[in-house]
Design a protein around this motif. Structure first.
Motif, PDB file in Angstrom:
ATOM      1  N   PHE A 103       0.835  -1.206   0.000  1.00  0.00           N
ATOM      2  CA  PHE A 103       0.000   0.000   0.000  1.00  0.00           C
ATOM      3  C   PHE A 103       0.870   1.256   0.000  1.00  0.00           C
ATOM      4  N   GLN A 104       1.884   1.289   0.851  1.00  0.00           N
ATOM      5  CA  GLN A 104       2.781   2.449   0.917  1.00  0.00           C
ATOM      6  C   GLN A 104       3.563   2.618  -0.388  1.00  0.00           C
ATOM      7  N   LEU A 105       4.033   1.491  -0.933  1.00  0.00           N
ATOM      8  CA  LEU A 105       4.783   1.540  -2.188  1.00  0.00           C
ATOM      9  C   LEU A 105       3.911   2.051  -3.332  1.00  0.00           C
ATOM     10  N   HIS A 106       2.689   1.557  -3.408  1.00  0.00           N
ATOM     11  CA  HIS A 106       1.785   1.961  -4.489  1.00  0.00           C
ATOM     12  C   HIS A 106       1.365   3.412  -4.354  1.00  0.00           C
ATOM     13  N   GLN A 107       1.201   3.878  -3.121  1.00  0.00           N
ATOM     14  CA  GLN A 107       0.863   5.282  -2.920  1.00  0.00           C
ATOM     15  C   GLN A 107       1.987   6.180  -3.440  1.00  0.00           C
ATOM     16  N   MET A 108       3.232   5.820  -3.119  1.00  0.00           N
ATOM     17  CA  MET A 108       4.369   6.595  -3.611  1.00  0.00           C
ATOM     18  C   MET A 108       4.507   6.459  -5.120  1.00  0.00           C
ATOM     19  N   LEU A 109       4.209   5.276  -5.639  1.00  0.00           N
ATOM     20  CA  LEU A 109       4.267   5.045  -7.079  1.00  0.00           C
ATOM     21  C   LEU A 109       3.252   5.918  -7.808  1.00  0.00           C
ATOM     22  N   TRP A 110       2.071   6.070  -7.229  1.00  0.00           N
ATOM     23  CA  TRP A 110       1.025   6.932  -7.804  1.00  0.00           C
ATOM     24  C   TRP A 110       1.550   8.354  -7.998  1.00  0.00           C
ATOM     25  N   TYR A 111       2.187   8.875  -6.961  1.00  0.00           N
ATOM     26  CA  TYR A 111       2.722  10.238  -7.031  1.00  0.00           C
ATOM     27  C   TYR A 111       3.897  10.336  -8.007  1.00  0.00           C
TER      28      TYR A 111
END
Length: 276
Positions: A113-121
């Motif tokens: 979840f944290q990785l994907h959130q940063m990936l989104w940005y």
């Protein structure tokens, strides 16, 4: 130098970072710590299944979430971490049919979840800059993001995202600063805007990153390149408002705001069902 192929590859991440509940197993409804004060059905410890999660990992009251005012459930979005964690941890079955692996599955979900959130940005940041040196840095960070995820779940206990998050934040600040400077020379110094009425204001290029903007009124505002990175816009009024050129908005922010069928959204976000 980056090329069109690289840009198209990162545009494809938009689909990868969309939730796909049918390929998950209700991980958000089990692994998360939830409280009634945050708009969830009940206080629930992490690792305990929500009482409304059914045997098919769907929600028994999904159609009644708005009626019951469960804003936490309505707003939540996992950036596609649910299906990714399921894919990484299990070739068949779920956390329920593999109880000995449940804890590691939940831990993997929280990291992804944290990785994907940063990936989104990062994906959006890549598309926002024309600086090829900065694009190269973002490209390297996206590759590192994938490498960290690919080492899960085996390396869960060794995964510390602090150093990686610092590098991501540095890039996002560079992008935010460049956009804010080119469109509006000053950042709002006050980060507290509870219930503020911005109706019809020109907020082009304003940097509201990490601001508290609960119940603000953005009706009719001009919001070109307005930065909402990490801003809390729960219950903000965005009815009849054009958000299509805002930057660093997420689906979770949109889900928590109050819009309608006339609200225009960025291409990578979906209109909540309650807005129709």
């Amino acid at each position: 130098m980056t090329n069109k192929k690289t840009e198209n590859k990162y545009a494809d991440y938009t689909l990868k970072l969309k939730i796909d509940c049918k390929d998950c197993s209700g991980l958000c409804c089990v692994s998360l710590y939830c409280t009634k004060t945050d708009g969830f059905p009940a206080n629930k410890a992490a690792g305990i299944s929500c009482a409304y999660l059914n045997s098919d990992y769907g929600c028994n009251i999904h159609s009644k979430l708005s009626e019951k005012n469960y804003k936490g459930c309505i707003a939540y979005d996992c950036f596609g971490a649910g299906q990714r964690a399921t894919q990484l941890c299990l070739t068949n079955g779920t956390w329920k049919t593999n109880p000995n692996q449940a804890d590691i599955i939940f831990e993997t979900f929280m990291i992804v979840f944290q990785l994907h959130q940063m990936l989104w940005y990062l994906v959006e940041a890549f598309q926002l800059t024309s600086d090829n040196k900065l694009k190269l840095t973002i490209d390297e960070l996206i590759q590192e993001n994938e490498q960290i995820a690919d080492m899960l779940p085996e390396n869960c206990s060794k995964t510390d995202l602090s150093a990686y998050r610092l590098k991501v934040n540095t890039v996002l600040k560079q992008i935010s600063s460049a956009i804010s400077t080119s469109t509006s020379p000053s950042r709002h110094s006050d980060m507290m805007y509870l219930g503020k009425n911005f109706k019809k204001a020109n907020l082009d290029g304003k940097d509201f990153s990490m601001s508290l903007m609960i119940a603000c009124n953005f009706t009719g505002c001009s919001l070109k390149k307005t930065n909402f990175l990490g801003a809390d816009i729960r219950d903000a009024n965005v009815k009849d408002t054009d958000l299509s050129e805002c930057i660093f908005l997420t689906q979770m922010q949109i889900n928590s705001a109050i819009g309608n069928k006339n609200t225009r959204l960025p291409y990578n976000l979906s209109r909540p069902a309650a807005w129709f």
